[in-house]
Structure formats: structure tokens, C-alpha cells
Design a protein around this motif. Structure first.
Motif: not given
Length: 214
Positions: A118, A121, A125, A134, A137-138, A140-141
Motif C-alpha cells: 500500500q 501504491i 498514485s 486500480t 491493486e488488482q 496485488d490481490k
């Protein structure tokens, strides 16, 4: 490796079903043959089939470690396709933000964080559009899911986040890591990804067999 897997799960058709592109003939010893470590690369995008391919890779790694005591590193590669990413991605020095995660799973959560944390990011950003963040983040997941599976198998794991054409980036990682095997969530040689990778690939390409979940 596939013979050991066949024995472990009581199947006798894995070689026939899983080998989509056979291992190329080698005229001399390669890095993978002389190295103590075995590298298994998995094309991963969190789809059910790619998750199955990753699970099979850890299964193979586990069986190989039991039989040979060799180090086996499973590496998941997630590619953000070019048409998904923003042009602003080209303006970012990704070497400052993206690192591979390579460690034993037992030490993973103590010595390594997520590929995209985080704070990283937040740090970029301001220079990227919201849609780009986005995508990150996707990604990363998705890679976190892969690392969670690695924790279950207690194996060595490394993850890669790449941008561009999926087949091109997979081939780059395979060469960079001197991979022994590339595993994909494909069931046929006619799959468009196999066609894109071509038939003169530097290592064997394995798919997933029918009925593996039965």
C-alpha cells in the motif's frame, strides 16, 4: 516429475494429457541441468484453471522435494495486458516500485511483503490515473492469492508482475529464470496461448489434465 505425480494421485495418463509442448532437445548442459534448483513457472491470473495449474506446480514441487531433496522454486507470473494498462505506465520507473518476492514460505511474512504494498501504491498514485492504480491493486490481490497457496504448500515461491503481451512476457520470464517447466491453465495444444507461445519454446509447457478435481 509427472511420473511421481501420477503415482501420488493414482493416475496413469498425466504425461499424455499434460505435456502440451515437450522439452526441447539439448545439445549441451544448460543452466537448469547443472543448477541445484528446479524452476517451475506458472502463468497465473487467478482464474480457476490457472489456480489449478499453480496447485499442480506446488504438488509437483512437493513430490520432487520428497524424492530428491532438490530445491524446487515455484514462480507465478501475472501479466497486466497492454490493453488493460494506461499509457502512463510507460512513464513510471517500475524498478523503483516492483520487486520479486523470493523466499521460503515459512519466512515469507516476516522477511517479505506483498509485491505491491500500500505505501508503494500511495507513493505513485499522484503521478498515475485512478484506473492505473486500480490495475495495480488488482494485481496485488491476484499475486497475494498465489502467495497464500504457496504458504499452504510450505514451498519456495517467487512472484512476477509484468506489463504487456501475455505470451511475450511469459517467454521473457522463462528465459530470465532458466525455467525447467512452464505450467498453464490450458487443456489442449489448440489453446490460443499455446499457439501464441509457439512450438519452439525453450522449456516444456504443461497444461492441466481432465478430471483433476474429481
Amino acid at each position: 516429475m509427472l511420473v511421481r505425480l501420477q503415482s501420488a494421485i493414482g493416475r496413469d495418463d498425466l504425461v499424455e494429457q499434460m505435456v502440451l509442448i515437450p522439452e526441447p532437445k539439448r545439445s549441451s548442459l544448460t543452466n537448469s541441468q547443472t543448477s541445484n534448483a528446479i524452476n517451475l513457472i506458472v502463468g497465473y491470473n487467478a482464474s480457476p484453471n490457472s489456480h489449478t495449474a499453480l496447485d499442480i506446480a506446488f504438488w509437483i514441487a512437493h513430490q520432487t522435494r520428497l524424492a530428491t531433496n532438490q530445491q524446487v522454486v515455484v514462480q507465478a507470473v501475472y501479466v497486466v495486458e497492454q490493453n488493460q494498462s494506461e499509457k502512463s505506465l510507460d512513464k513510471v520507473n517500475w524498478a523503483d516500485y516492483l520487486t520479486s518476492c523470493e523466499c521460503g514460505v515459512s519466512n515469507m511474512y516476516q522477511s517479505a511483503t506483498s509485491v505491491l504494498t500500500q505505501p508503494k501504491i500511495k507513493g505513485i498514485s499522484q503521478s498515475l490515473q485512478a484506473q492505473t492504480v486500480t490495475h495495480l491493486e488488482q494485481a496485488d490481490k491476484i499475486l497475494w492469492q498465489a502467495r497464500s497457496l504457496a504458504e499452504e504448500w510450505q514451498g519456495s515461491f517467487k512472484s512476477h508482475l509484468r506489463f504487456g503481451n501475455v505470451a511475450t512476457e511469459l517467454a521473457k520470464v522463462v528465459k530470465l529464470e532458466a525455467a525447467d517447466v512452464l505450467l498453464l491453465g490450458c487443456k489442449s495444444i489448440n489453446h490460443k496461448m499455446i499457439q501464441a507461445l509457439g512450438f519452439n519454446f525453450p522449456c516444456a509447457i504443461l497444461g492441466i489434465p481432465n478430471g483433476i478435481d474429481e
